[in-house]
Design a protein around this motif. Structure first.
Motif, PDB file in Angstrom:
ATOM      1  N   UNK A   1       0.807  -1.220   0.000  1.00  0.00           N
ATOM      2  CA  UNK A   1       0.000   0.000   0.000  1.00  0.00           C
ATOM      3  C   UNK A   1       0.839   1.267   0.000  1.00  0.00           C
ATOM      4  N   UNK A   2       2.163   1.144   0.072  1.00  0.00           N
ATOM      5  CA  UNK A   2       3.022   2.321   0.050  1.00  0.00           C
ATOM      6  C   UNK A   2       3.241   2.834  -1.358  1.00  0.00           C
ATOM      7  N   UNK A   3       4.041   3.875  -1.475  1.00  0.00           N
ATOM      8  CA  UNK A   3       4.303   4.454  -2.789  1.00  0.00           C
ATOM      9  C   UNK A   3       4.935   3.463  -3.749  1.00  0.00           C
ATOM     10  N   UNK A   4       6.009   2.790  -3.304  1.00  0.00           N
ATOM     11  CA  UNK A   4       6.656   1.784  -4.140  1.00  0.00           C
ATOM     12  C   UNK A   4       5.717   0.610  -4.384  1.00  0.00           C
TER      13      UNK A   4
ATOM     14  N   UNK B   1      -2.317   8.746  -4.697  1.00  0.00           N
ATOM     15  CA  UNK B   1      -1.950   9.925  -3.910  1.00  0.00           C
ATOM     16  C   UNK B   1      -2.876  10.028  -2.704  1.00  0.00           C
ATOM     17  N   UNK B   2      -2.303   9.878  -1.530  1.00  0.00           N
ATOM     18  CA  UNK B   2      -3.057   9.968  -0.289  1.00  0.00           C
ATOM     19  C   UNK B   2      -3.523  11.391  -0.033  1.00  0.00           C
ATOM     20  N   UNK B   3      -2.600  12.344  -0.231  1.00  0.00           N
ATOM     21  CA  UNK B   3      -2.943  13.732   0.082  1.00  0.00           C
ATOM     22  C   UNK B   3      -2.020  14.673  -0.696  1.00  0.00           C
ATOM     23  N   UNK B   4      -2.577  15.788  -1.112  1.00  0.00           N
ATOM     24  CA  UNK B   4      -1.806  16.863  -1.726  1.00  0.00           C
ATOM     25  C   UNK B   4      -1.801  18.048  -0.773  1.00  0.00           C
ATOM     26  N   UNK B   5      -0.614  18.548  -0.435  1.00  0.00           N
ATOM     27  CA  UNK B   5      -0.456  19.599   0.564  1.00  0.00           C
ATOM     28  C   UNK B   5       0.499  20.641   0.018  1.00  0.00           C
TER      29      UNK B   5
ATOM     30  N   UNK C   1       5.471   9.479   8.655  1.00  0.00           N
ATOM     31  CA  UNK C   1       5.994   8.717   9.785  1.00  0.00           C
ATOM     32  C   UNK C   1       4.907   7.932  10.507  1.00  0.00           C
ATOM     33  N   UNK C   2       3.681   8.407  10.467  1.00  0.00           N
ATOM     34  CA  UNK C   2       2.587   7.726  11.170  1.00  0.00           C
ATOM     35  C   UNK C   2       2.241   6.386  10.539  1.00  0.00           C
ATOM     36  N   UNK C   3       2.536   6.237   9.253  1.00  0.00           N
ATOM     37  CA  UNK C   3       2.180   5.016   8.544  1.00  0.00           C
ATOM     38  C   UNK C   3       0.711   4.914   8.208  1.00  0.00           C
ATOM     39  N   UNK C   4      -0.045   5.970   8.458  1.00  0.00           N
ATOM     40  CA  UNK C   4      -1.491   5.931   8.227  1.00  0.00           C
ATOM     41  C   UNK C   4      -1.865   6.147   6.769  1.00  0.00           C
ATOM     42  N   UNK C   5      -0.905   6.539   5.950  1.00  0.00           N
ATOM     43  CA  UNK C   5      -1.200   6.871   4.561  1.00  0.00           C
ATOM     44  C   UNK C   5      -1.079   5.645   3.666  1.00  0.00           C
ATOM     45  N   UNK C   6      -1.642   5.747   2.474  1.00  0.00           N
ATOM     46  CA  UNK C   6      -1.423   4.791   1.393  1.00  0.00           C
ATOM     47  C   UNK C   6      -0.929   5.565   0.181  1.00  0.00           C
ATOM     48  N   UNK C   7      -0.008   4.992  -0.565  1.00  0.00           N
ATOM     49  CA  UNK C   7       0.496   5.690  -1.737  1.00  0.00           C
ATOM     50  C   UNK C   7       1.365   6.874  -1.373  1.00  0.00           C
ATOM     51  N   UNK C   8       1.237   7.946  -2.141  1.00  0.00           N
ATOM     52  CA  UNK C   8       2.156   9.075  -2.058  1.00  0.00           C
ATOM     53  C   UNK C   8       1.545  10.282  -1.360  1.00  0.00           C
ATOM     54  N   UNK C   9       2.430  11.114  -0.846  1.00  0.00           N
ATOM     55  CA  UNK C   9       2.072  12.431  -0.316  1.00  0.00           C
ATOM     56  C   UNK C   9       2.767  13.465  -1.195  1.00  0.00           C
ATOM     57  N   UNK C  10       1.988  14.333  -1.825  1.00  0.00           N
ATOM     58  CA  UNK C  10       2.507  15.312  -2.781  1.00  0.00           C
ATOM     59  C   UNK C  10       2.516  16.697  -2.144  1.00  0.00           C
ATOM     60  N   UNK C  11       3.587  17.445  -2.398  1.00  0.00           N
ATOM     61  CA  UNK C  11       3.732  18.820  -1.926  1.00  0.00           C
ATOM     62  C   UNK C  11       3.731  19.759  -3.127  1.00  0.00           C
ATOM     63  N   UNK C  12       2.875  20.753  -3.086  1.00  0.00           N
ATOM     64  CA  UNK C  12       2.762  21.686  -4.213  1.00  0.00           C
ATOM     65  C   UNK C  12       3.347  23.048  -3.868  1.00  0.00           C
ATOM     66  N   UNK C  13       3.749  23.753  -4.914  1.00  0.00           N
ATOM     67  CA  UNK C  13       4.270  25.106  -4.754  1.00  0.00           C
ATOM     68  C   UNK C  13       3.333  26.094  -5.429  1.00  0.00           C
TER      69      UNK C  13
END
Length: 325
Positions: free
Chosen positions: A149-152, A296-300, A313-325
């Motif tokens: 369930x992780x990104x890889x 993508x779990x969340x876009x922030x 670090x919590x391990x509660x996510x699945x897939x990726x966390x994306x950071x936008x500019x």
């Protein structure tokens, strides 16, 4: 330019945004105005002081990004200012501008927007280089990936299934196991409740896994070898479960198996260029056809980088966390 800097080694709270001078491309390099980047587990290790960048690479964290070409260095002819691209990086992604070798730039997959594309380079290049270029996964093979369930993991399940392999994966909750099945895993194993060696053997009539992609390292080494098929290949890409383990060479000899440990970040630029070219050739068409998609779990916003690291670090996510500019 805006960058994320560490004030010290430590927890997410050591990350702070700072203004620094714009970087300029040298010969054979391209500068990107970054639209988005993504958080990887290696970023957490670097923040903690356990995974320094290769010599000569910026201390700014970030192994992938997407953006628009802002400048090209001498000798670059395939890209021009204004082109959209995504990039595999050795570092520097947590910034509003990044410079990287031209060979590590890739076009956006067909139908993919800039923000979504930021979640693809590191996972796609890791999976393709290790599972296919190194381990030689073929249609009909049994493929076991840990942490599905992780990104890889989410990328590996989809690409392997699209290639005609039978995918088995481990994950740690009912919700994550359901996601793995949705993505194409034929067999899912709850690593809290089930012994993955027994489950793999049962699901394959004793054959075992032809290829295993492992991010745990020492903790799973012996069991991974037990789960291998004859002439199976175990590829270790992480050490979340430690770096020192005991290997039963007798068991490996009987199986004529291989244990391969690889990393992507420190490879020479020409090797990364070959990987990126192969990914663009083989994986991007699968993305364009809808057979593979980044989860993508969340876009922030980049300004929420501390919260993004806390979520990772919590391990509660699945897939990726994306950071936008």
């Amino acid at each position: 330019m805006l960058t994320v800097q560490r004030t010290a080694d430590g927890g997410p709270e050591v990350l702070h945004l700072m203004e620094t001078d714009d970087e300029q491309p040298g010969p054979g390099e391209v500068a990107l105005d970054v639209a988005a980047t993504a958080v990887n587990r290696a970023d957490l290790l670097q923040r903690q002081g356990h995974y320094p960048p290769p010599p000569g690479v910026t201390e700014v964290i970030g192994l992938e990004c997407s953006g628009t070409v802002a400048a090209v260095g001498e000798g670059v002819t395939d890209w021009k200012v204004g082109d959209e691209a995504c990039a595999l990086l050795a570092g520097g992604g947590y910034a509003s501008r990044v410079v990287c070798p031209v060979g590590q730039l890739m076009p956006l997959p067909p139908g993919t927007d800039l923000v979504t594309a930021a979640a693809l380079p590191e996972t796609a290049c890791t999976v393709w280089s290790n599972v296919f270029m190194v381990a030689g996964l073929q249609a009909g093979d049994i493929f076991l990936v840990h942490g599905g369930a992780g990104g890889i993991g989410t990328m590996a399940i989809q690409v392997a299934a699209a290639a005609g392999a039978r995918v088995i994966t481990t994950a740690g909750s009912a919700e994550k196991l359901a996601l793995c099945r949705e993505l194409g895993a034929a067999v899912t194993i709850d690593y809290h409740e089930q012994d993955f060696v027994e489950e793999v053997k049962a699901a394959t009539d004793g054959h075992g896994a032809d290829v295993i992609l492992d991010n745990m390292g020492a903790k799973y080494l012996g069991r991974n070898v037990s789960a291998l098929a004859t002439e199976g290949r175990l590829v270790v890409i992480g050490m979340q479960g430690g770096s020192r383990g005991e290997l039963d060479l007798g068991k490996l000899l009987v199986k004529r198996g291989a244990v391969i440990a690889t990393s992507l970040r420190g490879r020479p630029a020409d090797e990364k260029a070959r990987i990126c070219a192969s990914v663009a050739e083989h994986v991007w068409p699968l993305v364009g056809a809808g057979e593979v998609r980044p989860i993508i779990e969340r876009t922030m916003p980049l300004t929420d980088v501390v919260a993004a690291h806390e979520l990772m670090e919590s391990g509660a996510h699945s897939g990726k966390i994306v950071l936008t500019l």
